[in-house]
Design a protein around this motif. Structure first.
Motif, PDB file in Angstrom:
ATOM      1  N   TYR A  97     -11.276  86.053  66.295  1.00 49.71           N
ATOM      2  CA  TYR A  97     -11.819  87.294  66.858  1.00 49.71           C
ATOM      3  C   TYR A  97     -11.897  88.349  65.753  1.00 49.71           C
ATOM      4  O   TYR A  97     -11.149  88.321  64.788  1.00 49.71           O
ATOM      5  CB  TYR A  97     -10.959  87.791  68.022  1.00 49.71           C
ATOM      6  N   ASP A  98     -12.841  89.282  65.914  1.00 49.84           N
ATOM      7  CA  ASP A  98     -13.040  90.354  64.938  1.00 49.84           C
ATOM      8  C   ASP A  98     -12.304  91.635  65.311  1.00 49.84           C
ATOM      9  O   ASP A  98     -12.005  92.461  64.447  1.00 49.84           O
ATOM     10  CB  ASP A  98     -14.534  90.662  64.780  1.00 49.84           C
ATOM     11  N   ALA A  99     -12.044  91.823  66.600  1.00 50.19           N
ATOM     12  CA  ALA A  99     -11.350  93.006  67.101  1.00 50.19           C
ATOM     13  C   ALA A  99     -10.774  92.666  68.472  1.00 50.19           C
ATOM     14  O   ALA A  99     -11.081  91.622  69.044  1.00 50.19           O
ATOM     15  CB  ALA A  99     -12.313  94.194  67.203  1.00 50.19           C
ATOM     16  N   GLN A 101      -8.556  94.553  72.232  1.00 49.94           N
ATOM     17  CA  GLN A 101      -8.246  95.750  72.997  1.00 49.94           C
ATOM     18  C   GLN A 101      -6.737  95.921  73.128  1.00 49.94           C
ATOM     19  O   GLN A 101      -6.030  94.975  73.489  1.00 49.94           O
ATOM     20  CB  GLN A 101      -8.848  95.670  74.411  1.00 49.94           C
ATOM     21  N   GLY A 107      -9.870 100.227  71.390  1.00 50.65           N
ATOM     22  CA  GLY A 107     -10.359  99.142  70.547  1.00 50.65           C
ATOM     23  C   GLY A 107      -9.627  99.119  69.215  1.00 50.65           C
ATOM     24  O   GLY A 107      -9.405 100.166  68.593  1.00 50.65           O
ATOM     25  N   VAL A 108      -9.219  97.937  68.782  1.00 49.78           N
ATOM     26  CA  VAL A 108      -8.474  97.787  67.529  1.00 49.78           C
ATOM     27  C   VAL A 108      -9.293  96.908  66.590  1.00 49.78           C
ATOM     28  O   VAL A 108      -9.478  95.711  66.840  1.00 49.78           O
ATOM     29  CB  VAL A 108      -7.084  97.160  67.772  1.00 49.78           C
ATOM     30  N   ASN A 109      -9.736  97.467  65.496  1.00 53.04           N
ATOM     31  CA  ASN A 109     -10.632  96.763  64.573  1.00 53.04           C
ATOM     32  C   ASN A 109      -9.835  95.971  63.534  1.00 53.04           C
ATOM     33  O   ASN A 109      -9.934  96.181  62.330  1.00 53.04           O
ATOM     34  CB  ASN A 109     -11.552  97.776  63.875  1.00 53.04           C
ATOM     35  N   VAL A 110      -9.017  95.037  64.031  1.00 57.31           N
ATOM     36  CA  VAL A 110      -8.248  94.143  63.165  1.00 57.31           C
ATOM     37  C   VAL A 110      -8.491  92.726  63.658  1.00 57.31           C
ATOM     38  O   VAL A 110      -8.272  92.431  64.835  1.00 57.31           O
ATOM     39  CB  VAL A 110      -6.739  94.463  63.188  1.00 57.31           C
ATOM     40  N   ALA A 111      -8.930  91.861  62.764  1.00 53.41           N
ATOM     41  CA  ALA A 111      -9.323  90.500  63.139  1.00 53.41           C
ATOM     42  C   ALA A 111      -8.129  89.553  63.154  1.00 53.41           C
ATOM     43  O   ALA A 111      -7.045  89.854  62.637  1.00 53.41           O
ATOM     44  CB  ALA A 111     -10.379  89.988  62.169  1.00 53.41           C
ATOM     45  N   ASP A 162      -9.976  96.862  57.628  1.00 48.76           N
ATOM     46  CA  ASP A 162      -9.892  98.273  57.988  1.00 48.76           C
ATOM     47  C   ASP A 162      -8.432  98.706  57.873  1.00 48.76           C
ATOM     48  O   ASP A 162      -7.630  98.477  58.777  1.00 48.76           O
ATOM     49  CB  ASP A 162     -10.418  98.460  59.417  1.00 48.76           C
ATOM     50  N   ALA A 165      -7.100 100.979  60.615  1.00 49.36           N
ATOM     51  CA  ALA A 165      -6.838 100.251  61.862  1.00 49.36           C
ATOM     52  C   ALA A 165      -5.555  99.438  61.755  1.00 49.36           C
ATOM     53  O   ALA A 165      -4.772  99.358  62.712  1.00 49.36           O
ATOM     54  CB  ALA A 165      -8.016  99.333  62.191  1.00 49.36           C
ATOM     55  N   GLN A 166      -5.307  98.837  60.587  1.00 50.09           N
ATOM     56  CA  GLN A 166      -4.057  98.095  60.377  1.00 50.09           C
ATOM     57  C   GLN A 166      -2.854  99.030  60.487  1.00 50.09           C
ATOM     58  O   GLN A 166      -1.860  98.702  61.136  1.00 50.09           O
ATOM     59  CB  GLN A 166      -4.056  97.437  58.995  1.00 50.09           C
TER      60      GLN A 166
END
Length: 286
Positions: A97-99, A101, A107-111, A162, A165-166
Motif C-alpha cells: 500500500y502507498d498510504a 488511514q 490520511g497517512v502518506n507512509v507506504a 514523506d 508523514a513519518q
C-alpha cells in the motif's frame, strides 16, 4: 522531546536509517538495557522471527513493566502469536500500500508492504480499507505496556519518502501509547488497575485477554481460580500468560454467571461459548 531507544545490534540495518531524523535522540542499547529503559523502544520486526525466544523475553519484560515497544518493518510472513503472547492468531501477510488511514480518518502518506490479519480489534490504530490493518497495538492487560506493530515504513530512508508523514506517524504512536499507559502503582511498585464497573466494560476495554478469560470462567460454571482458568484456556486453544490471567481476574466484577454469559454473547462471543463447550465435552485440545 522524543527520545527512542533501540537495539545497538540493529544500528546498521537499513530499516532504521531514517530514525535519527524523526526524533530528538536515539539511544542505542544492548538487550539487557533495552529490557528496562523507560524510553519507548523500537525494534525491527525481522528479529521476532529470527530470534523469537529473545524477542519474547524482551517484550514480556517491557510489557510487565508498563513500557512501550514499537515494532517496525521489515517483517516476514507468519504468525506472531507465540512471540507476542496474544490470545489469538496475529498473522503478518504480504500486502502493498502507498498510504493508509489512521483511526480518526486522517490520511497517512507512509507506504508499506505488509498487513496484519488478526481478530484482535480493540486497538487497530491504522488500516487500508478493503485490505487490512497497518498499525495494531496490543497489551496483555491494562497494567501492561503497549506493543505496537506498525507495518508502514515509518523509519525507512528510501528515496521519495514523506519525512513529515513519518515523523507524524511515529509521534502519534508514541503519544497514543503514552496517553493510555498504566499510571497507578502500589506501595511496592507494582502496577495496579481498579476493578471494572461491569463485565461489559471489561470486555470492551483495552484488555485483549478479557473475553477469553471470562469465557473460561463461564465454561467452569463461575470458578475464578487461576489454575482452573489457565487450564481451561489451554484446553480450548488460548495461550494467555498466567500474569495476564491474574490481572484480568482481578478486574472482573462479582457478577452472576448468567450475567457473564449474557455479556459475552452481547460482545460477539456466543460462538466461542458453543465451541468451547463442544471442545471440553470432547476432551479438549490437549
Amino acid at each position: 522531546m522524543m527520545r527512542i531507544a533501540t537495539l545497538d545490534e540493529q544500528r546498521s540495518l537499513r530499516d532504521l536509517a531514517g530514525l535519527p531524523r524523526l526524533c530528538d535522540e536515539v539511544v542505542w542499547c544492548d538487550l539487557d538495557t533495552l529490557s528496562t529503559t523507560a524510553d519507548p523502544a523500537l525494534i525491527v520486526g525481522l528479529w521476532l522471527f529470527d530470534e523469537p525466544g529473545a524477542a519474547r523475553k524482551l517484550l514480556e519484560a517491557r510489557g510487565e513493566s508498563g513500557l512501550t515497544t514499537v515494532i517496525v518493518p521489515r517483517f516476514k510472513s507468519g504468525d506472531l502469536r507465540r512471540v507476542l503472547q496474544t490470545p489469538t492468531s496475529l498473522r503478518l501477510k504480504p500486502g502493498e500500500y502507498d498510504a493508509f488511514q489512521w483511526d480518526d480518518d486522517t490520511g497517512v502518506n507512509v507506504a508499506g508492504q505488509t498487513l496484519i490479519d488478526s481478530s484482535l480489534h480493540k486497538a487497530q490504530w491504522g488500516s487500508v480499507a478493503g485490505m487490512g490493518v497497518t498499525v495494531l497495538a496490543y497489551r496483555a492487560h491494562e497494567a501492561a505496556g503497549w506493543i505496537v506493530l506498525c507495518t508502514a515504513a515509518v523509519t525507512s530512508k528510501k528515496f521519495g519518502v514523506d519525512v513529515d508523514a513519518q515523523r507524524w506517524l511515529l509521534g502519534q504512536i508514541i503519544r497514543r501509547a503514552a496517553e493510555s499507559a498504566p499510571a497507578q502503582t502500589s506501595s511496592d511498585g507494582q502496577a495496579t488497575v481498579p476493578m471494572a464497573a461491569s463485565v461489559s466494560d471489561l470486555l470492551v476495554g483495552d484488555d485483549a485477554n478479557a473475553p477469553a478469560v471470562v469465557l473460561a470462567v463461564v465454561l467452569n460454571s463461575g470458578d475464578r481460580g487461576l489454575d482452573v482458568v489457565s487450564h481451561t484456556l489451554n484446553r480450548i486453544g488460548f495461550e494467555v500468560p498466567a500474569g495476564a490471567i491474574e490481572a484480568t481476574l482481578s478486574r472482573l466484577p462479582p457478577q452472576e454467571l448468567v450475567e457473564l454469559e449474557q455479556a459475552l454473547r452481547q460482545c460477539g462471543w456466543g460462538a466461542y461459548l458453543r465451541q468451547g463447550r463442544r471442545v471440553l465435552a470432547e476432551g479438549g485440545i490437549e
